[in-house]
Enzyme design. Structure first.
Site, short mmCIF file in Angstrom:
data_model
loop_
_atom_site.label_atom_id
_atom_site.label_comp_id
_atom_site.label_asym_id
_atom_site.label_seq_id
_atom_site.Cartn_x
_atom_site.Cartn_y
_atom_site.Cartn_z
N LYS A 75 0.84 -1.20 0.00
CA LYS A 75 0.00 0.00 0.00
C LYS A 75 0.88 1.25 0.00
O LYS A 75 0.61 2.21 -0.72
CB LYS A 75 -0.95 -0.02 1.21
N GLN A 82 -4.52 -1.81 9.66
CA GLN A 82 -4.35 -3.13 9.06
C GLN A 82 -4.93 -4.21 9.96
O GLN A 82 -4.59 -4.29 11.14
CB GLN A 82 -2.85 -3.38 8.77
N ASP A 84 -11.01 2.38 3.89
CA ASP A 84 -11.25 0.94 3.76
C ASP A 84 -12.74 0.65 3.64
O ASP A 84 -13.14 -0.45 3.27
CB ASP A 84 -10.72 0.20 5.01
#
Ligand code: NAP
Length: 288
Positions: free
Chosen positions: A52, A96, A119
């Site tokens: 990422k 994460q 997200d």
């Protein structure tokens, strides 16, 4: 049979995003900035966060990685999120997953400002997605929709079977493909660990999305001729490679691919497209 090349498609889209960023900067706008929090030293999570960060660099975004030790308390993590929520320099924030067992993942997700939740996991964003309103759509399902769209795959009226009903993949995927949209307008069936005969469903499917996390679960005898197969699964299995492992999908590729009209590989299919969704959401979060 056509391989749905997520890597090449993602590279094309990164080029498009990079041009958009250049244009924003040329006009005196703000460079998009994504922050990621990584708790602990799980190998797979470190790899994903690394991808990422690299993708941010490639398109000209700023990125910040906050690494916290495995024993970080929930309070400390929530305090870090609150700090980033209040930092106007940072447009998007991802934490994460998975988190260490002593931390309540849902509490953490709900602590992220929905406007920075690139997200798309916050209940506010999930709710908007369910209603078909503009929002940050969960990155993996959004990436799959983009891939279907870029390859002009017809979905309207098709039978779609999704194996897996997680909040981050299966369920949002089912919602998106059943919406009145293109891609969309599918008749969707969701299968899970309690489904009695998965093969009965998959043999009737024009589109199969395998997202259960069991290596090579979907075998050739479960798929009809001409199906579109999207393999979301990524499992690290030990292998005689430099890293000591290889990535295996949920689809037994060698058996299934010859029967398909389209299929994604692992790696190089859904994974790179997931990162594209994150970049696109961050661009939107930055107001561009
Ligand atoms: P998850 O939260 O573990 O959910 C797995 C789902 O599969 C659950 O709904 C479970 O059913 C179902 N399932 C488990 N065993 C099954 C079986 N034998 N038959 C039918 N269904 C079964 O997993 P996830 O987060 O959705 O991830 C799924 C896979 O996708 C993993 O390999 C993950 O690494 C990968 N992934 C890839 C990306 C990417 O970017 N490519 C992104 C996210 C995830 P129950 O609900 O009944 O337990």
């Amino acid at each position: 049979m056509v391989i749905l090349d997520g890597k090449a498609t993602a590279d094309t889209i990164k080029g498009e995003i990079a041009l958009q960023v250049e244009e924003v900067i040329r006009k005196g706008g703000k460079r998009p900035h994504l922050a990621a929090i990584l708790v602990g030293d799980d190998g797979a999570s470190q790899t994903y966060v690394g991808h990422k960060e690299r993708a941010c660099k490639q398109v000209g975004f700023d990125s910040t990685l906050i690494r916290l030790p495995d024993e970080t308390s929930q309070e400390r993590l929530l305090a870090e999120i609150s700090k980033i929520n209040g930092n106007s320099e940072i447009d998007g924030l991802i934490v994460q997953l998975p988190l260490p067992k002593h931390i309540d993942e849902q509490k953490v997700i709900e602590a992220i400002d929905p406007k920075k939740d690139v997200d798309g996991f916050h209940p506010v964003n999930v709710g908007k997605m369910l209603l078909g309103l503009p929002t940050f759509v969960s990155a993996t399902p959004a990436g799959i929709i983009e891939l279907l769209s870029r390859y002009n795959i017809k979905t309207s009226g098709k039978n779609c079977v999704i194996i897996g009903r997680s909040n981050i993949v299966g369920r949002p995927m089912a919602n998106l493909l059943s919406q009145k949209s293109n891609p969309g307008d599918c008749t969707v069936t969701i299968c899970h660990s309690r489904t009695r005969d998965i093969k009965e469903h998959t043999l009737n499917a024009d589109i199969i999305i395998a997202a259960l996390g069991i290596p090579e679960f979907l075998t050739g005898d479960m798929v009809k001729e001409g199906a579109v197969v999207i393999d979301v699964g990524i499992t690290r299995v030990e292998a005689d490679t430099k890293s000591g492992f290889k990535l295996v999908g949920d689809v037994k590729f060698d058996e299934v691919a010859p029967k398909c009209s389209y299929i994604t590989p692992v790696p190089g299919g859904v994974g790179p497209m997931t990162i594209i969704s994150l970049l696109k959401n961050t661009l939107i979060a930055s107001g561009n």
